[in-house]
Design an enzyme around this catalytic site. Sequence first.
Site, PDB file in Angstrom:
ATOM      1  N   ASP A  39       0.837  -1.139   0.116  1.00 49.52           N
ATOM      2  CA  ASP A  39      -0.684  -0.070  -0.039  1.00 49.52           C
ATOM      3  C   ASP A  39       1.307   0.988  -0.514  1.00 49.52           C
ATOM      4  OD1 ASP A  39      -2.451   1.545  -0.156  1.00 49.52           O
ATOM      5  OD2 ASP A  39      -2.908   1.639   2.013  1.00 49.52           O
ATOM      6  N   ASN A  87     -10.479  -2.635  -6.550  1.00 47.47           N
ATOM      7  CA  ASN A  87      -9.721  -1.323  -7.449  1.00 47.47           C
ATOM      8  C   ASN A  87     -10.034  -1.253  -9.236  1.00 47.47           C
ATOM      9  OD1 ASN A  87      -6.424  -2.700  -5.953  1.00 47.47           O
ATOM     10  ND2 ASN A  87      -7.817  -0.711  -5.864  1.00 47.47           N
TER      11      ASN A  87
HETATM   12  C1  FPP Z   1      -1.343   0.121  -3.377  1.00 49.26           C
HETATM   13  O1  FPP Z   1      -0.908   1.417  -3.510  1.00 49.26           O
HETATM   14  C2  FPP Z   1      -1.084  -0.264  -4.628  1.00 49.26           C
HETATM   15  C3  FPP Z   1      -1.712  -1.097  -6.145  1.00 49.26           C
HETATM   16  C4  FPP Z   1      -3.282  -1.415  -5.766  1.00 49.26           C
HETATM   17  C5  FPP Z   1      -0.837  -1.933  -6.857  1.00 49.26           C
HETATM   18  C6  FPP Z   1       0.093  -2.921  -6.038  1.00 49.26           C
HETATM   19  C7  FPP Z   1       1.133  -3.261  -7.436  1.00 49.26           C
HETATM   20  C8  FPP Z   1       2.317  -3.159  -8.067  1.00 49.26           C
HETATM   21  C9  FPP Z   1       3.346  -2.724  -7.041  1.00 49.26           C
HETATM   22  C10 FPP Z   1       2.677  -3.405  -9.003  1.00 49.26           C
HETATM   23  C11 FPP Z   1       2.178  -4.392 -10.427  1.00 49.26           C
HETATM   24  C12 FPP Z   1       2.541  -5.715  -9.438  1.00 49.26           C
HETATM   25  C13 FPP Z   1       2.988  -6.633  -9.667  1.00 49.26           C
HETATM   26  C14 FPP Z   1       2.918  -8.150  -8.679  1.00 49.26           C
HETATM   27  C15 FPP Z   1       4.179  -6.071 -10.882  1.00 49.26           C
HETATM   28  P1  FPP Z   1      -2.394   2.636  -3.982  1.00 49.26           P
HETATM   29  O2  FPP Z   1      -2.504   3.080  -5.233  1.00 49.26           O
HETATM   30  O3  FPP Z   1      -3.620   2.178  -2.966  1.00 49.26           O
HETATM   31  O4  FPP Z   1      -1.664   3.775  -3.359  1.00 49.26           O
HETATM   32  P2  FPP Z   1      -2.961   5.327  -2.083  1.00 49.26           P
HETATM   33  O5  FPP Z   1      -3.221   3.672  -0.380  1.00 49.26           O
HETATM   34  O6  FPP Z   1      -1.078   5.991  -1.411  1.00 49.26           O
HETATM   35  O7  FPP Z   1      -3.161   5.495  -3.054  1.00 49.26           O
END
Ligand code: FPP
Length: 247
Positions: A39, A87
């Site tokens: 996150d 998501n």
């Molecule tokens: C959370 O941050 C992150 C995600 C929902 C996506 C995670 C994806 C990756 C790291 C890249 C792709 C994955 C792989 C396995 C290659 P957020 O966007 O919820 O952050 P925020 O809460 O600060 O808005």
Amino acid sequence: MTDLLKNFEGVIQPGSREARLISQLDSERIPKHVAIIMDGNGRWARQRDLPRVEGHRAGIESVKAAVEFSARLEIANLTLYAFSAENWKRPAEEVNTLWKLLRTYLRRELSTLKKHGIQFSAIGRISELPEHVQEELRVAERETIDNTRMHLIIALNYSGRLELVDAFNRIRQEGSPYPIGEEDIARTLYTAGLPDPDLLIRTSGEMRVSNFLLWQIAYSEIYVSEVLWPDFRGREFLEAIMAYQKR
Ligand code: FPP
């Protein structure tokens, strides 16, 4: 007893904080399954006045670090929460970029996963993903199916409640006349055959479980790091394992 530092030869500076942390770890009490709620990518990008997708791009480097450190620490299973069933509500451009990043990751890293004996699997309602993503996942799963050193599991279009719904429906389809037992649920979950996570890590300070592995984390230790996912690298991973061993 394994000398864990040996597994890091050439990648960790002797005398560094990482080296000290590794030498303090008890190789007999390495978790068998670590699950991570990644996150804070969006916040990381916002702090730098960058588009959110740049946070996800940087987050890929943390994925690589988590996989590498897990393999070197001989953690048998690592599950990463990459895309929740909720998501889809994000802007289409961001969702599409996540699929692109996943594809790039799989294409670039498949040979590394194979070289190091890492099996790859995806869990979640995979059949609802774009066909090109499903094909990419099938290739990675097929090509790594015989690997036994470590298992990397990526949760995509995943919801812990829907996983339970799917499990109950599967049991109902089997038409068993017997009452449902815990073992029936465990064997019909997406994670059938995997040990439950010993440790659940969440980054960026949020104190929530967010519908992740609801059944499987019944007894897991939970470690919340204030660090945003793109900054959560080897050192932070080692700190989480150390905190787990101190409990
Ligand atoms: C959370 O941050 C992150 C995600 C929902 C996506 C995670 C994806 C990756 C790291 C890249 C792709 C994955 C792989 C396995 C290659 P957020 O966007 O919820 O952050 P925020 O809460 O600060 O808005």
